[in-house]
Structure formats: structure tokens, C-alpha cells
Design an enzyme around this catalytic site. Sequence first.
Site: not given
Length: 390
Positions: A98, A111, A118, A122, A125, A189-190, A243, A245, A320, A363
Site C-alpha cells: 500500500e 507514505c 515483513c 513486531c 504490526c 516492510g523494513e 521505531s 516502542h 491502530n 500501517c
Amino acid sequence: MSEAGVTDRTDLLGLDRPALVALCRDWGEKPFRGQQLMRWMHRRFESDFESMSDLARGFRETLQARARVSAPPVISDHLASDGTRKWLLDVGQGNAVETVFIPEVSRGTLCISTQAGCAVNCLFCSTGKQGFARNLGAGEIVGQLWLANRLLGARRAELAAAAAAAGGEDGAPDDHDRIITNVVFMGMGEPLLNYEATVTALRIMLDDHGYGLSRRRVTVSTSGVVPMIDRLRDDMPVALAVSLHAPNDALRDRLVPLNRKHPLAELMAACRRYLERAPRDFVTFEYVMLDGVNDGDEHADQLLELVRDVPCKFNLIPFNPFPEAGLLRSPPERIKAFAQRLSDAGIVTTVRRTRGDDIDAACGQLAGDIVDRTRLAQRGERRRVAIARA
Ligand code: SAH
Ligand code: SF4
């Protein structure tokens, strides 16, 4: 010259200027043709070689037979009530990524994604939950910017036509409905685990004959691939977001499994090294706010200790939720108190506004949805993308 099949033709979107110059030379053309090609593609968003009027007819024919300019096909196009626009793109073999455009008063941010799925996985995610499918090529990464520019332009024309048809005076919407001033690598993705393609795409975005974006306006977000943070510093130091967290290794090991390989002390040291060359004099730490997990006052205090020697800003992201996450978003007053605690200690802290909520523009959300539907669909032996289009 026999025509190659479309997929055998060289995709020019993912070639940076040195590569385009080399290609022109190989095909018997003057090197400056590479520069011209770059401008046609990335400044005028042209894909039809016949329209590239200042290229010689013979060269246009060669390009027609041997090259192509094509971004991943659009599966679906969602426009949220706040103007956020999200495209789901087909990257083949049932995979989708996306791209999200977020218009604001003074800027427009795109974005973009760098991988289908990925591998970092995480805990919070939905992209991670899908597992890793494949790296995107440089053409597919920069292709998202190219495509968004074309589609936003197209939208402008549509609106103008609709307004004209309705008898309006000036149908053109505000420029910020369409202009991309900033790019953030915060989609699926990373990016630093797809390093070569990411850096090639960055080179095209920053090139004056490409998108001409300044290093400050392009942000790479990483979960903390320490060796690659160092390489990015040496190759293409754009703005860096990390990131974070969690404020300690025990918690971060759980939330961001990559932390087991590159723990916090190493990550903080890499951030300090990065800042020696970075276009901004701070790193942005992203911190997803998870109810009862990482959002206590004690976590804020540990964070302040952790980042003491790293010039930084904090961006708190309200979590989210997605169905299988088993986690909750921190309540607004908790997020506010957490932000206040960091601000009181002198760290600039912002809380990310949730944008495009009505189209799941966070995301991994929409593509995640598609994978879920696909699993159902596969049982019915139907193709994933076909379902997504339905
Ligand atoms: N892989 C990179 C870039 C893509 S993720 C990275 O992790 O930095 C972009 C940002 O969205 C990251 O900060 C990520 O932690 C955050 N994110 C992922 N899932 C989320 C969710 N469900 N709610 C809120 N933020 C999320
Ligand atoms: Fe990958 Fe980033 Fe999602 Fe982690 S947050 S799984 S690194 S995309």
C-alpha cells in the site's frame, strides 16, 4: 529489431541517473539522453516513449522495443473523508502493498512500502503478522511516488472537470490536494532489510533531474537494523526515524524481536553516529502507545534516561488495533500524560493524528485485510488479487 515481451523489457523507473546514462551508452546513444529520460519519467511522469518529443525517432523506437516505464497496477483506490488517499498495489503472485497520501495545510506526505510483508514481525504490526513475501525492486518503490504523482494529477483534472460541469468558476482544488512535498518510508516492510533497492530509490528521489526532494524531506523509518543505519549514514543520509516502542531491552525484545539481535545500547550508539551526517540534528523516535504495555510513567522516565545523549524528538502513535493483535490503544488521557512527561523534560513530543481512519490507512491494515480474505478465498481456489478487486 524484434520486440521483447513487455516483461522482458528493461523497466526504466528503477534506474538511477548513472544507470540510465550507462544504458544509453550501451544502446549507442549519447550519455545526456539518460538525463533527458530521467526528466521525462520523474518530472513529467511520462510513460509513453512516443511523447518524449526531444528524443530522436530512432531512439524512441529502440526504447519502445526494449524498455518500459511501468509501476505496479492499482488494485483499489480509497479516499478518506479527511482527504487521505490510499492505494493498494498488485506486486504479483497474490501480494499487495500500500501507498498512502496524506494532505496537510503546508505539505503533502506520501507514505511508501519497501517490502511485501515483513520478516521483523513486531507484535503490534499487521504487516509483520503476514510474514515476509519478498523485497520490492527499486522500480516498485520509486514507482509508488511516480504513480501517486500521476494519479493525484489525474484527480485534479477530474475535479476540475466535475466543477466545470457543475458550473463552478474554478474547478482546480487547492494545490495541497495533490502535491507531494515529503516522502516517508513508513508503509509496509523494513526498508533497511531491502537496502540496495531502498538506496537506489532514494537516489532517484533526491536527484535534481528526478524528484529533486531535499534530504530533510525524505524520512526512512527503521525498526533498528544497526549495521544498515551506519551504511545509510555513509551512502544517503536522509532524515531518520527509529521505531523505538519500548524503553528497556526486556520489553523491546517482546515488541520488536529484532531487538534481540541489536539491543538498545547498540541502537542508541548508531543513532548518535547517524547524527554526525544527518540532514536534521535530531532522530525521530516513533513510539506506539499500547494500553498497559509500554505507556506508564515509569516507561516515560526510563525513556528519558535511555535517550539522554541522543538529540531526538518523539512521535507517539496511538496503536491502530487489528483483530488478531490482542492489544489495545492507550486511552487519550494516558497518551496526553505520557507526552507531557517527555515534554516537561525538554523533549519535543508530538502525538500522531490518526488519519484516514475510515479507510484503515494505518500501517499494513488494508493489505492485511486482503491476506485474511485470501486465506478464505484460497479454500475456494480463487486468486487473492481477484478477490481483492471484487
Ligand atoms: N518497518 C519500519 C517502517 C514501516 S512501519 C519500521 O518499523 O519503522 C511504520 C511505523 O508504523 C512504525 O513506527 C511502526 O512501528 C508503526 N506501526 C506498525 N503497526 C502499527 C499499528 N498497528 N498501530 C500503530 N503504529 C503501527
Ligand atoms: Fe516490519 Fe515495521 Fe511492521 Fe515491525 S513495524 S513488522 S519492522 S513493518
